[in-house]
Design a protein around this motif. Structure first.
Motif, PDB file in Angstrom:
ATOM      1  N   ASN A 238       0.812  -1.218   0.000  1.00 25.92           N
ATOM      2  CA  ASN A 238       0.000   0.000   0.000  1.00 25.92           C
ATOM      3  C   ASN A 238       0.847   1.271   0.000  1.00 25.92           C
ATOM      4  N   TYR A 239       1.891   1.302   0.813  1.00 29.09           N
ATOM      5  CA  TYR A 239       2.729   2.502   0.896  1.00 29.09           C
ATOM      6  C   TYR A 239       3.319   2.835  -0.472  1.00 29.09           C
ATOM      7  N   ASP A 240       3.873   1.843  -1.135  1.00 27.55           N
ATOM      8  CA  ASP A 240       4.545   2.066  -2.412  1.00 27.55           C
ATOM      9  C   ASP A 240       3.576   2.486  -3.507  1.00 27.55           C
ATOM     10  N   VAL A 241       2.409   1.858  -3.551  1.00 25.65           N
ATOM     11  CA  VAL A 241       1.438   2.194  -4.590  1.00 25.65           C
ATOM     12  C   VAL A 241       0.896   3.607  -4.380  1.00 25.65           C
ATOM     13  N   ALA A 242       0.574   3.951  -3.134  1.00 24.57           N
ATOM     14  CA  ALA A 242       0.069   5.304  -2.865  1.00 24.57           C
ATOM     15  C   ALA A 242       1.118   6.363  -3.183  1.00 24.57           C
ATOM     16  N   LEU A 243       2.380   6.036  -2.932  1.00 23.76           N
ATOM     17  CA  LEU A 243       3.449   6.999  -3.196  1.00 23.76           C
ATOM     18  C   LEU A 243       3.564   7.314  -4.679  1.00 23.76           C
ATOM     19  N   MET A 244       3.213   6.343  -5.543  1.00 26.25           N
ATOM     20  CA  MET A 244       3.216   6.609  -6.982  1.00 26.25           C
ATOM     21  C   MET A 244       2.265   7.741  -7.345  1.00 26.25           C
ATOM     22  N   ALA A 245       1.218   7.905  -6.533  1.00 21.17           N
ATOM     23  CA  ALA A 245       0.254   8.973  -6.784  1.00 21.17           C
ATOM     24  C   ALA A 245       0.583  10.232  -6.000  1.00 21.17           C
ATOM     25  N   GLY A 246       1.733  10.228  -5.340  1.00 20.65           N
ATOM     26  CA  GLY A 246       2.149  11.393  -4.566  1.00 20.65           C
ATOM     27  C   GLY A 246       1.567  11.454  -3.175  1.00 20.65           C
ATOM     28  N   VAL A 247       1.010  10.338  -2.696  1.00 19.30           N
ATOM     29  CA  VAL A 247       0.414  10.286  -1.362  1.00 19.30           C
ATOM     30  C   VAL A 247       1.315   9.452  -0.460  1.00 19.30           C
ATOM     31  N   GLU A 248       1.877  10.068   0.571  1.00 16.21           N
ATOM     32  CA  GLU A 248       2.729   9.338   1.508  1.00 16.21           C
ATOM     33  C   GLU A 248       1.910   8.953   2.731  1.00 16.21           C
ATOM     34  N   LEU A 249       1.911   7.669   3.037  1.00 15.30           N
ATOM     35  CA  LEU A 249       1.099   7.146   4.135  1.00 15.30           C
ATOM     36  C   LEU A 249       1.959   6.872   5.367  1.00 15.30           C
ATOM     37  N   PRO A 250       1.406   7.014   6.564  1.00 18.64           N
ATOM     38  CA  PRO A 250       2.140   6.690   7.796  1.00 18.64           C
ATOM     39  C   PRO A 250       2.125   5.191   8.058  1.00 18.64           C
ATOM     40  N   ILE A 251       2.828   4.464   7.204  1.00 19.23           N
ATOM     41  CA  ILE A 251       2.826   2.998   7.251  1.00 19.23           C
ATOM     42  C   ILE A 251       4.260   2.496   7.228  1.00 19.23           C
ATOM     43  N   ARG A 252       4.514   1.453   8.006  1.00 18.33           N
ATOM     44  CA  ARG A 252       5.775   0.732   7.945  1.00 18.33           C
ATOM     45  C   ARG A 252       5.450  -0.759   7.836  1.00 18.33           C
ATOM     46  N   VAL A 327       5.590 -33.430  17.197  1.00 18.13           N
ATOM     47  CA  VAL A 327       4.710 -33.343  16.033  1.00 18.13           C
ATOM     48  C   VAL A 327       5.442 -32.627  14.902  1.00 18.13           C
ATOM     49  N   ARG A 328       5.326 -33.140  13.711  1.00 14.34           N
ATOM     50  CA  ARG A 328       6.077 -32.585  12.585  1.00 14.34           C
ATOM     51  C   ARG A 328       5.413 -31.344  12.004  1.00 14.34           C
ATOM     52  N   LEU A 329       6.249 -30.427  11.535  1.00  6.47           N
ATOM     53  CA  LEU A 329       5.769 -29.242  10.839  1.00  6.47           C
ATOM     54  C   LEU A 329       5.712 -29.512   9.343  1.00  6.47           C
ATOM     55  N   LEU A 330       4.658 -29.017   8.708  1.00  4.12           N
ATOM     56  CA  LEU A 330       4.514 -29.201   7.260  1.00  4.12           C
ATOM     57  C   LEU A 330       4.952 -27.974   6.465  1.00  4.12           C
ATOM     58  N   ARG A 331       4.512 -26.793   6.911  1.00  2.00           N
ATOM     59  CA  ARG A 331       4.778 -25.577   6.125  1.00  2.00           C
ATOM     60  C   ARG A 331       5.000 -24.395   7.062  1.00  2.00           C
ATOM     61  N   GLN A 332       5.742 -23.431   6.543  1.00  2.00           N
ATOM     62  CA  GLN A 332       5.945 -22.158   7.235  1.00  2.00           C
ATOM     63  C   GLN A 332       5.908 -21.060   6.180  1.00  2.00           C
ATOM     64  N   TRP A 333       5.295 -19.942   6.481  1.00  2.46           N
ATOM     65  CA  TRP A 333       5.166 -18.884   5.495  1.00  2.46           C
ATOM     66  C   TRP A 333       5.141 -17.525   6.181  1.00  2.46           C
ATOM     67  N   ALA A 334       5.105 -16.472   5.372  1.00  4.12           N
ATOM     68  CA  ALA A 334       5.044 -15.117   5.906  1.00  4.12           C
ATOM     69  C   ALA A 334       4.246 -14.223   4.973  1.00  4.12           C
ATOM     70  N   GLY A 335       3.621 -13.215   5.545  1.00  6.45           N
ATOM     71  CA  GLY A 335       2.984 -12.145   4.801  1.00  6.45           C
ATOM     72  C   GLY A 335       3.679 -10.837   5.136  1.00  6.45           C
ATOM     73  N   ILE A 336       3.239  -9.745   4.506  1.00  2.34           N
ATOM     74  CA  ILE A 336       3.811  -8.426   4.769  1.00  2.34           C
ATOM     75  C   ILE A 336       2.722  -7.559   5.398  1.00  2.34           C
ATOM     76  N   THR A 337       2.899  -7.184   6.647  1.00  3.27           N
ATOM     77  CA  THR A 337       1.904  -6.383   7.337  1.00  3.27           C
ATOM     78  C   THR A 337       2.234  -4.898   7.204  1.00  3.27           C
ATOM     79  N   ASP A 338       1.235  -4.119   6.847  1.00  9.95           N
ATOM     80  CA  ASP A 338       1.418  -2.666   6.715  1.00  9.95           C
ATOM     81  C   ASP A 338       0.861  -2.009   7.979  1.00  9.95           C
ATOM     82  N   MET A 339       1.753  -1.652   8.882  1.00 11.84           N
ATOM     83  CA  MET A 339       1.373  -1.194  10.214  1.00 11.84           C
ATOM     84  C   MET A 339       1.298   0.336  10.281  1.00 11.84           C
ATOM     85  N   THR A 340       0.273   0.838  10.964  1.00  9.91           N
ATOM     86  CA  THR A 340       0.155   2.260  11.253  1.00  9.91           C
ATOM     87  C   THR A 340       0.606   2.531  12.692  1.00  9.91           C
TER      88      THR A 340
END
Length: 413
Positions: A238-252, A327-340
């Motif tokens: 979200n931060y990167d896409v909004a910045l393309m339009a000149g809008v800077e968001l308070p997101i990390r 107990v065995r693990l099958l999968r591990q993954w990650a997402g990208i959280t946009d935090m305010t």
């Protein structure tokens, strides 16, 4: 009957009707362009077409349908937040999930089995009493339970009596549940497509044409698209896409990891989370135990998994349920959280007249999928922000009317 099925399966001319049409050619212009083909964007498209009659809609997705955070979460649904504004918003989200399979004519596998958040300190218990009273006042099923109540709700828990992590009680949220994340996205996509919405996968937004205070067109890797209204709902980008339009968001942005075990016979009837251990668990309909926790402590645009987080989550899970050791693990993954800064989303208007925001979801985006789509569609169709969304306006960071939901996550950040 089996023979008829076999003949049907082997036939070359049996009717095939895909729920989601193949990616069409881009038209020169659309009334609404939605950037982001995840749950929120698809939900908004569905509501625009069904309830507002706006069908000249293009959903632009850089990758594949719902391949971002919609596919990288742990499917938790709840409304046991802290602020009145947050509780009211997520309460409507839970109510929409309760009838979502009927709404979409698609089984989203919604399971309302409740969430139990554990308290290991007296301070946590005091905060739970506050949250429970606020939740009751606004009509959610939230209450504080003592040690006996915790044992009755989840008898296999390690109570750690006399230990440093003794469970003193918990916050029981009977409205909590889960749903199948990809089913939610596919259901919205299918309904939107049937009403004329176009879904463009592998279509990357590369910039905007901004004239004055309006977005005139969206530039993509497949060409230019003129637009009447634009919605940004791209999760971790979200931060990167909004910045393309000149809008800077308070997101990390921070990675958020999770993992699942091998399938086990059903034994965990509720969602269980521990703030002190930064760990939560839920058993899926396939028997896998889904284990998650807090975000990584550093900013990063990455969906890679790490050994240290795996060890941390495993340690917390085994402490709560010692029999999971081995107990065995099958999968591990990650997402990208946009935090305010106040751990609450940004919804509504941007500094540009026809650019709308659905951003800053952090770790709670999936549970808001139906209500965010419904309310953002209403915003776009009417050209004004409804009352339920006004507290989440971008301008609150200038007026200091913040919504602090920092302690409301299932596992604190």
């Amino acid at each position: 009957m089996p023979l008829r099925l076999l003949k049907y399966g082997l036939s070359r001319d049996y009717p095939v009707s895909g729920d989601i049409p193949a990616t069409p050619e881009l038209k020169p212009a659309y009334d609404v362009v939605i950037i982001g083909g995840g749950g929120h964007g698809l939900s908004c498209a569905h509501h625009l077409a069904k309830y507002h009659g706006i069908r000249s809609v293009a959903v632009l997705e850089k990758g594949y349908l719902a391949g971002g955070n919609t596919a990288r979460n742990t499917t938790t649904i709840r409304s046991n937040y802290i602020t009145a504004e947050g509780i009211a918003f997520y309460k409507e989200g839970v109510e929409l999930f309760e009838r979502l399979s009927q709404e979409l004519d698609f089984n989203v596998m919604f399971s309302q089995r409740g969430q139990l958040t554990l308290a290991h300190t007296e301070a946590t218990m005091r905060s739970f009493h506050m949250r429970a009273e606020m939740g009751k006042h606004l009509g959610t099923r939230t209450e504080v339970v003592d040690q006996k109540g915790v044992e009755e709700l989840c008898p296999l828990l390690n109570m750690d009596y006399g230990g440093p992590l003794e469970i003193l009680g918990g916050l029981w949220h009977a409205d909590g549940g889960t749903a199948r994340h990809d089913a939610v996205a596919w259901g919205y996509a299918a309904q939107a497509s049937r009403r004329g919405v176009e879904i463009h996968q592998r279509t990357e937004v590369q910039g905007f044409e901004v004239v004055g205070d309006r977005v005139q067109a969206v530039k993509t890797n497949r060409g230019r698209v003129a637009c009447g209204q634009v919605l940004i709902a791209t999760g971790g980008m979200n931060y990167d896409v909004a910045l393309m339009a000149g809008v800077e968001l308070p997101i990390r942005c921070y990675p958020l990891q999770a993992m699942v075990t091998q399938p086990l016979k059903p034994w965990l009837d509720t969602l269980v989370s521990s703030v002190s251990l930064h760990t939560y668990l839920v058993q899926s309909s396939r028997g896998e135990v889904v284990i998650g926790g807090g975000s990584d402590p550093y900013q990063l645009y990455s969906t890679r998994s790490t050994l240290d987080m795996k060890e941390h989550l495993a340690e917390g899970a085994v402490h709560l349920f010692p029999f999971l050791q081995g107990v065995r693990l099958l999968r591990q993954w990650a997402g990208i959280t946009d935090m305010t800064p106040d751990y609450s989303p940004i919804m509504g208007a941007s500094p540009l007249a026809n650019l709308w925001l659905d951003c800053g979801w952090g770790t709670w985006g999936f549970k808001a999928t139906p209500v965010a789509g419904k309310r953002m569609a209403q915003t776009i169709a009417e050209g004004r922000v409804p009352d339920i969304l006004k507290p989440f306006a971008l301008e609150r960071f200038e007026t200091f009317r913040l919504l602090n939901e920092m302690g409301a996550t299932a596992a604190s950040h």
